[in-house]
Design an enzyme around this catalytic site. Structure first.
Site, short mmCIF file in Angstrom:
data_model
loop_
_atom_site.label_atom_id
_atom_site.label_comp_id
_atom_site.label_asym_id
_atom_site.label_seq_id
_atom_site.Cartn_x
_atom_site.Cartn_y
_atom_site.Cartn_z
N GLU A 139 -12.33 -7.93 3.15
CA GLU A 139 -12.84 -6.68 3.71
C GLU A 139 -12.90 -6.74 5.24
OE1 GLU A 139 -13.14 -4.08 2.08
OE2 GLU A 139 -13.62 -4.55 0.00
N THR B 105 -3.60 -2.08 4.30
CA THR B 105 -4.21 -1.44 3.13
C THR B 105 -5.44 -0.63 3.48
OG1 THR B 105 -4.67 -1.88 0.77
CG2 THR B 105 -5.79 -3.28 2.40
N GLU C 60 -6.35 6.92 -1.80
CA GLU C 60 -5.05 6.48 -2.34
C GLU C 60 -4.11 7.64 -2.69
OE1 GLU C 60 -7.82 3.30 -2.31
OE2 GLU C 60 -8.00 5.20 -3.41
N ASP D 265 -4.28 -4.57 -6.98
CA ASP D 265 -3.45 -3.55 -6.33
C ASP D 265 -2.65 -4.02 -5.12
OD1 ASP D 265 -5.85 -3.91 -4.97
OD2 ASP D 265 -6.40 -1.80 -4.93
N ARG E 36 -10.45 -4.20 7.50
CA ARG E 36 -11.17 -3.14 8.21
C ARG E 36 -11.37 -3.47 9.69
NH1 ARG E 36 -15.06 -0.20 3.84
NH2 ARG E 36 -14.35 -1.31 1.99
#
Length: 625
Positions: free
Chosen positions: A215, A611, A524, A355, A219
């Site tokens: 994360e 992502t 998404e 994913d 980010r």
């Protein structure tokens, strides 16, 4: 960013013979006709009647020229300005005789821009500009709520009007939103966010405790690197901020590297303690497959910018190791052990914990210049094998209407198939399209004969999945998708669990269980709509995106500032969950803004999005600093 169009296109000029079609005056037509007649031979013998007739024709011609000139105005400099409807023609002197004798300029035809053939197209452009601005206003409203009630915290609780630190306390919303503000030209937000990064973030990194490697990388590290790239450098503008973005990224990454160096295998630990640069595995000892394989874009780019290969080497060792592990037609379980370096369990899915493994196989290969780096062709090979496995093992159709979806194998290939699809899986549609054309438009890729049969199959699956993901929104009472959906198949059916919109065409194909009805403002689907619009140029993807945006505006906007997650999208009065995820500003609104804008902004053949939707330049495609 705006395009500057010529008043005419080269295509139109090529078809336009200016010599043939140049406008001629009535006077010139008449005199040319007379001169070309037998008048030369007979002028001495012409009768008085013919002579008078000639004078009358010439007189009428002069009167028509004098009195048919356009309406004129005089500006403050005494210039006569003639408004022709095609533009303004300016002359000095003001004499009617002068205007009569003046030779008109020979201008090319004033035609619509090359990408616009009618006023209807211009109206369409205006519509999407307005809609793009609506997204920008939503972003500013989201930022307003965050700034008022949660500045410096990771996330905003917009209903209760306070902030929370759920991601380690690094001001994740600020860093996640920074490049979105840059792309939108929201300069005030850029100033506020960059000011906070300059004065607060480095000290936080050195003082904070445990953060999640994945994360924090996607980010915060990704956000800093993207902000660095997008920051202007002309005439020293923001040069201080630009340098601080890179220095802060290096400081953070140096501490995150402990996740790699502390592990006994190439698989990193999942958690890092920032203040002492230590690391440890997650409770239970396992890491998510997607998390350990979704670090490479960011660490590669940091090595490129810093000139230090240590970041890229550590991250790429993970993918090199994963290449050696056994797979099921290219598909992998969702857990992996950093202690043994082996996959754990049999659960195969493209939703949570699985994913972005598939996403980064493709994107890291694209980032490194695709076929230019033969050492990384294994990534593309792994991606292609996995997509064949998806089509063979995971793709099914619903009944009665035949929606295409991607299910799960919770007990591996020898166990039963589950018709469950997370909203997270909707990333796959855009990824398939990107993998097929490598960011080019479908038209160009086909014209240049760049698509093989497999590419065409993947592109078809991409469009089918996008349709399904959009219908997950359409079947609910709010027009917003649930976190998870199940699908009605010949083997699976549950009654009374539809989305609430009884008029929806696919209301009987999609099943939404009570525990799965929440919406987290996820990106998404709009991510894939953005990519598919760029690649296919089909306007329906823009229209679908606008419908989704309108639903967000209607049901999730909090008037005091911010947007909130919802507990139940199947009711017209959905309970509010009181959370604005950082990815709503970092991803959802960014993708919507780009969907409605010019395709030359962050082009897909020159950038890959990490992502978390932070654009990272493809090596060799553009100039980088």
């Amino acid at each position: 960013m705006s395009s500057k169009y010529l008043p005419y296109s080269n295509k139109d000029i090529n078809r336009y013979d200016n010599a043939k079609f140049r406008h001629r005056s009535f006077f010139k037509v008449m005199t040319r006709s007379l001169l070309n007649s037998n008048m030369k031979r007979n002028c001495l013998s012409c009768s008085m009647g013919k002579f008078l007739m000639l004078l009358m024709i010439l007189g009428v011609a002069c009167l028509m020229l004098i009195h048919s000139s356009p309406a004129q105005s005089v500006d403050g400099l005494g210039k006569h300005i003639s408004n022709t409807g095609e533009g303004k023609i300016t002359s000095f002197g003001g004499s009617k005789l002068g205007r009569l004798l003046r030779k008109p300029p020979r201008l090319p035809p004033r035609l619509p821009p090359a990408n616009s053939t009618s006023g209807h197209s211009s109206n369409l452009d205006s519509k999407w500009i307005d809609r793009q601005q609506s997204v920008k206003k939503a972003f500013l409203h989201a930022w307003l709520g965050y700034k008022k009630y949660a500045m410096g915290y990771d996330e905003l609780m917009p209903v209760s009007q306070h902030g929370v630190d759920g991601l380690g306390g690094l001001g994740a919303t600020i860093v996640d939103a920074l490049d979105t503000a840059m792309i939108m030209g929201a300069n005030e937000v850029v100033s506020e966010a960059s000011g906070w990064v300059e004065t607060q973030l480095s000290s936080r990194i050195s003082q904070k405790g445990q953060v999640n490697l994945f994360e924090t990388t996607i980010r915060v590290l990704g956000g800093l690197l993207s902000a660095y790239h997008l920051s202007p450098v002309e005439a020293g503008i923001n040069s201080t901020s630009k340098a601080i973005y890179l220095e802060t990224a290096k400081n953070l990454a140096d501490r995150l590297l402990s996740a790699f160096t502390s592990s006994p295998t190439a698989v990193p630990y999942s958690d890092v303690v920032l203040h002492d640069s230590s690391s440890h595995p997650a409770p239970g000892g396992l890491s998510s497959t997607s998390e350990v394989s979704t670090l490479q874009l960011e660490f590669n780019y940091l090595s490129t910018l810093s000139g230090d290969p240590k970041y890229s080497i550590a991250a790429m060792k993970v993918l090199e190791h994963l290449k050696t592990l056994p797979k099921v037609e290219g598909l992998v379980p969702i857990y992996i052990s950093p202690h043994t370096g082996e996959f754990s369990g049999d659960n195969i899915r493209l939703g949570s914990r699985g994913d972005s493994y598939y996403e980064y196989l493709l994107k890291v290969w694209l980032q490194k210049g695709a076929s230019r780096d033969s050492n990384l062709t294994y990534l593309h090979d792994m991606y292609e094998e996995a997509m064949k496995g998806v089509r063979h093992l995971l793709v099914r159709k619903t009944i009665p209407k035949g929606l295409v979806f991607v299910g799960e194998l919770p007990y591996g290939p020898k166990g039963g198939f589950s018709p469950k699809m997370d909203h997270l899986v909707c990333f796959l549609s855009g990824n398939l399209a990107l993998g097929a054309t490598k960011g080019l438009t479908k038209e160009k890729a086909m014209r240049d004969n760049l698509l093989n049969f497999e590419d065409l199959e993947n592109l078809k699956l991409a469009e089918d999945l996008a349709k399904t993901c959009f219908e997950m929104y359409s079947v609910t009472s709010t027009g917003l998708a649930p976190e998870i959906a199940y699908f009605h198949t010949e083997e699976f059916s549950e009654g009374g669990l539809d989305g609430g919109n009884k008029n929806a065409e696919y209301v009987n194909d999609i099943i939404i269980k009570p525990a799965d009805r929440h919406n987290l403002l996820r990106p998404e689907t709009v991510e894939s709509l953005f990519i598919l619009y760029r690649i296919t140029e089909d306007p329906k993807y823009r229209e679908w995106g606008w419908q989704i945006f309108e639903a967000f505006e209607k049901f999730t906007r909090v008037e005091s500032g911010g947007y909130t997650s919802l507990d139940d999208v199947t009711t017209v009065h959905p309970p509010r969950r009181d959370k604005m995820e950082t990815f709503f500003l970092g991803e959802t609104l960014k993708y919507l803004y780009l969907l409605f804008g010019d395709s030359s902004v962050i082009p897909l053949d020159k950038y890959v999005f990490n992502t978390e939707a932070h654009p990272i330049p493809i090596e060799g495609a553009i100039m980088t600093e």
